[in-house]
Scaffold this motif. Sequence first.
Motif, PDB file in Angstrom:
ATOM      1  N   ASP A 110       0.830  -1.202   0.000  1.00 24.85           N
ATOM      2  CA  ASP A 110       0.000   0.000   0.000  1.00 24.85           C
ATOM      3  C   ASP A 110       0.868   1.256   0.000  1.00 24.85           C
ATOM      4  OD1 ASP A 110      -2.365  -1.384   0.068  1.00 24.85           O
ATOM      5  OD2 ASP A 110      -2.802  -1.001   2.192  1.00 24.85           O
ATOM      6  N   PRO A 111       0.584   2.233  -0.868  1.00 27.87           N
ATOM      7  CA  PRO A 111       1.277   3.525  -0.779  1.00 27.87           C
ATOM      8  C   PRO A 111       0.745   4.326   0.398  1.00 27.87           C
ATOM      9  CG  PRO A 111      -0.335   3.562  -2.555  1.00 27.87           C
ATOM     10  CD  PRO A 111      -0.345   2.175  -2.015  1.00 27.87           C
ATOM     11  N   VAL A 112       1.636   4.838   1.225  1.00 28.64           N
ATOM     12  CA  VAL A 112       1.213   5.494   2.467  1.00 28.64           C
ATOM     13  C   VAL A 112       2.074   6.716   2.746  1.00 28.64           C
ATOM     14  CG1 VAL A 112       0.302   3.406   3.553  1.00 28.64           C
ATOM     15  CG2 VAL A 112       2.726   3.980   3.830  1.00 28.64           C
ATOM     16  N   GLY A 113       1.589   7.512   3.671  1.00 27.46           N
ATOM     17  CA  GLY A 113       2.359   8.608   4.230  1.00 27.46           C
ATOM     18  C   GLY A 113       2.435   8.464   5.731  1.00 27.46           C
ATOM     19  N   VAL A 114       3.516   8.972   6.318  1.00 31.01           N
ATOM     20  CA  VAL A 114       3.691   8.969   7.771  1.00 31.01           C
ATOM     21  C   VAL A 114       3.474  10.386   8.266  1.00 31.01           C
ATOM     22  CG1 VAL A 114       5.245   8.490   9.696  1.00 31.01           C
ATOM     23  CG2 VAL A 114       5.350   7.090   7.620  1.00 31.01           C
ATOM     24  N   VAL A 115       2.587  10.545   9.248  1.00 27.27           N
ATOM     25  CA  VAL A 115       2.289  11.859   9.805  1.00 27.27           C
ATOM     26  C   VAL A 115       2.949  11.993  11.180  1.00 27.27           C
ATOM     27  CG1 VAL A 115       0.083  11.885   8.589  1.00 27.27           C
ATOM     28  CG2 VAL A 115       0.137  11.178  10.971  1.00 27.27           C
ATOM     29  N   PRO A 116       3.238  13.206  11.613  1.00 29.06           N
ATOM     30  CA  PRO A 116       3.863  13.412  12.927  1.00 29.06           C
ATOM     31  C   PRO A 116       2.883  13.091  14.051  1.00 29.06           C
ATOM     32  CG  PRO A 116       4.229  15.287  11.470  1.00 29.06           C
ATOM     33  CD  PRO A 116       3.160  14.453  10.838  1.00 29.06           C
ATOM     34  N   ALA A 117       2.963  11.892  14.581  1.00 31.71           N
ATOM     35  CA  ALA A 117       2.037  11.462  15.637  1.00 31.71           C
ATOM     36  C   ALA A 117       2.773  10.625  16.672  1.00 31.71           C
ATOM     37  CB  ALA A 117       0.876  10.674  15.034  1.00 31.71           C
ATOM     38  N   PHE A 118       4.041  10.932  16.896  1.00 34.91           N
ATOM     39  CA  PHE A 118       4.872  10.159  17.829  1.00 34.91           C
ATOM     40  C   PHE A 118       6.031  11.042  18.265  1.00 34.91           C
ATOM     41  CE2 PHE A 118       5.796   9.142  13.384  1.00 34.91           C
ATOM     42  CZ  PHE A 118       7.101   9.595  13.257  1.00 34.91           C
ATOM     43  N   LEU A 119       6.762  10.592  19.263  1.00 35.39           N
ATOM     44  CA  LEU A 119       7.976  11.278  19.697  1.00 35.39           C
ATOM     45  C   LEU A 119       9.166  10.721  18.933  1.00 35.39           C
ATOM     46  CD1 LEU A 119       7.477  11.380  23.585  1.00 35.39           C
ATOM     47  CD2 LEU A 119       6.854  13.119  21.887  1.00 35.39           C
ATOM     48  N   GLN A 120      10.112  11.591  18.607  1.00 38.52           N
ATOM     49  CA  GLN A 120      11.298  11.130  17.891  1.00 38.52           C
ATOM     50  C   GLN A 120      12.226  10.310  18.778  1.00 38.52           C
ATOM     51  OE1 GLN A 120      12.664  14.336  14.785  1.00 38.52           O
ATOM     52  NE2 GLN A 120      11.751  15.419  16.534  1.00 38.52           N
ATOM     53  N   THR A 121      11.990  10.300  20.069  1.00 36.23           N
ATOM     54  CA  THR A 121      12.722   9.401  20.958  1.00 36.23           C
ATOM     55  C   THR A 121      12.208   7.969  20.847  1.00 36.23           C
ATOM     56  OG1 THR A 121      11.222  10.187  22.688  1.00 36.23           O
ATOM     57  CG2 THR A 121      13.439  11.120  22.658  1.00 36.23           C
ATOM     58  N   ASP A 122      11.025   7.801  20.233  1.00 40.00           N
ATOM     59  CA  ASP A 122      10.442   6.467  20.068  1.00 40.00           C
ATOM     60  C   ASP A 122      10.565   5.950  18.636  1.00 40.00           C
ATOM     61  OD1 ASP A 122       9.575   6.495  22.749  1.00 40.00           O
ATOM     62  OD2 ASP A 122       7.710   7.516  22.192  1.00 40.00           O
ATOM     63  N   TYR A 123      10.383   6.830  17.674  1.00 36.74           N
ATOM     64  CA  TYR A 123      10.423   6.453  16.263  1.00 36.74           C
ATOM     65  C   TYR A 123      11.090   7.568  15.475  1.00 36.74           C
ATOM     66  CZ  TYR A 123       6.726   3.134  17.601  1.00 36.74           C
ATOM     67  OH  TYR A 123       5.991   2.133  18.204  1.00 36.74           O
ATOM     68  N   GLY A 124      11.503   7.232  14.242  1.00 40.20           N
ATOM     69  CA  GLY A 124      12.056   8.233  13.343  1.00 40.20           C
ATOM     70  C   GLY A 124      11.882   7.794  11.903  1.00 40.20           C
ATOM     71  N   THR A 125      11.847   8.762  10.994  1.00 35.81           N
ATOM     72  CA  THR A 125      11.599   8.450   9.582  1.00 35.81           C
ATOM     73  C   THR A 125      12.810   8.652   8.687  1.00 35.81           C
ATOM     74  OG1 THR A 125      10.819  10.711   9.175  1.00 35.81           O
ATOM     75  CG2 THR A 125       9.160   9.056   9.773  1.00 35.81           C
ATOM     76  N   TYR A 126      13.954   9.056   9.243  1.00 34.77           N
ATOM     77  CA  TYR A 126      15.150   9.279   8.431  1.00 34.77           C
ATOM     78  C   TYR A 126      15.842   7.942   8.159  1.00 34.77           C
ATOM     79  CZ  TYR A 126      15.354  14.421   9.224  1.00 34.77           C
ATOM     80  OH  TYR A 126      15.115  15.773   9.257  1.00 34.77           O
ATOM     81  N   GLY A 127      15.348   7.204   7.204  1.00 38.51           N
ATOM     82  CA  GLY A 127      15.959   5.934   6.847  1.00 38.51           C
ATOM     83  C   GLY A 127      15.316   5.382   5.602  1.00 38.51           C
ATOM     84  N   ASP A 128      15.873   4.277   5.089  1.00 39.00           N
ATOM     85  CA  ASP A 128      15.274   3.677   3.881  1.00 39.00           C
ATOM     86  C   ASP A 128      14.217   2.629   4.217  1.00 39.00           C
ATOM     87  OD1 ASP A 128      17.050   1.741   4.778  1.00 39.00           O
ATOM     88  OD2 ASP A 128      18.121   1.542   2.869  1.00 39.00           O
ATOM     89  N   HIS A 129      14.284   2.069   5.426  1.00 38.07           N
ATOM     90  CA  HIS A 129      13.247   1.164   5.934  1.00 38.07           C
ATOM     91  C   HIS A 129      13.071   1.511   7.406  1.00 38.07           C
ATOM     92  CE1 HIS A 129      13.531  -1.543   2.382  1.00 38.07           C
ATOM     93  NE2 HIS A 129      14.794  -1.151   2.406  1.00 38.07           N
ATOM     94  N   VAL A 130      11.851   1.884   7.806  1.00 43.12           N
ATOM     95  CA  VAL A 130      11.632   2.316   9.183  1.00 43.12           C
ATOM     96  C   VAL A 130      10.374   1.668   9.739  1.00 43.12           C
ATOM     97  CG1 VAL A 130      12.776   4.536   8.782  1.00 43.12           C
ATOM     98  CG2 VAL A 130      10.288   4.364   8.537  1.00 43.12           C
TER      99      VAL A 130
END
Length: 335
Positions: free
Chosen positions: A84-104
């Motif tokens: 599925d094509p998706v987008g990630v929205v800011p709904a978490f703390l960066q101490t728990d998750y992050g999107t700077y990667g090729d697989h997250v």
Amino acid sequence: MAKLVQFDRIGGPEVLTLRDVEVGAPGAGELRIRVDAIGLNRAEVMFREGGYFYEPTFPSSLGYEAAGVVEAIGEGVDGFAEGDPVGVVPAFLQTDYGTYGDHVIVPATAVVARPADIDPVQAAGVWMAYITAYGALAEGGQVRPGDHVLITAASSSVGLAAIQMANHIGAIPIATTRGAGKKQALLDAGAAHVIVTDDEDLPSRIKELTKGEGVRLAFDPVAGPGVETIAQGIAPGGFLVVYGALDPRPTPLPNAQSFPALSTSTYTLHELTTDAERLRRAVAFVNAGLSSGSFEPVIDRTFDLADIVEAHRYMESNVQVGKIVITVAHEDGTV
């Protein structure tokens, strides 16, 4: 193995390091995303510098936004299928998750379906900007057709989204920029008027443009002592919404001794994105605007993931008009 940007200490862009890590399988309530594009945000710069509203824990990941496809689904997650094509929205703390990667791996509650006609680069520039603008301009019904709306620091991705959203509602967007270099770009982006604050007195110019009435809503990410100047241009009974803290100095509360009666509030994106019903409404509103052509993310420049340090330096230069996006190349040749 996946490539993930991490940092081990507070500092400038040079602390960011691209590392090979084991991404693993998503846990309960999580999805693993193959990332195709990443939207950069000022919040991530502040987080890296130690100036955000919470502190990193090391080694820290970072990143709030991404566009890609679902790669794996954790236990208890419904409504998504692999591919599925998706987008990630800011709904978490960066101490728990992050999107700077090729697989997250991200929480499923932070993932929304991506319209089929929106490519990953555009999609990476949507959610932080448009949901932030939606929460202040549209959700509360504070802005009505014909109202004047003041949008400060308007060349940011949120500012440009707010200009488009004001026009979509039928309001009249008045943009501000410090220097004249971005004035024409803001007019081209849909601002009805642009005030260059280095050269013009803000309250006087607002009163001139609104025939003495003032703006119904001022939408400001800067905060600090400058809110007193902004408040002088707000119509009686109007609204001042502060959604950022780019100026670290204390922010005074405008009061009735100096200004017409107005409502002041702070607003954070997370209060909307972490509420499932409010997020559902926001996504529906933004997707409708994207489908109709009223909303079109402005992409200033793209960088490769390997050039993340350069991308952060570019953001800190403040020369951009619109979104900075990181593109991610994969072994199969897709981006």
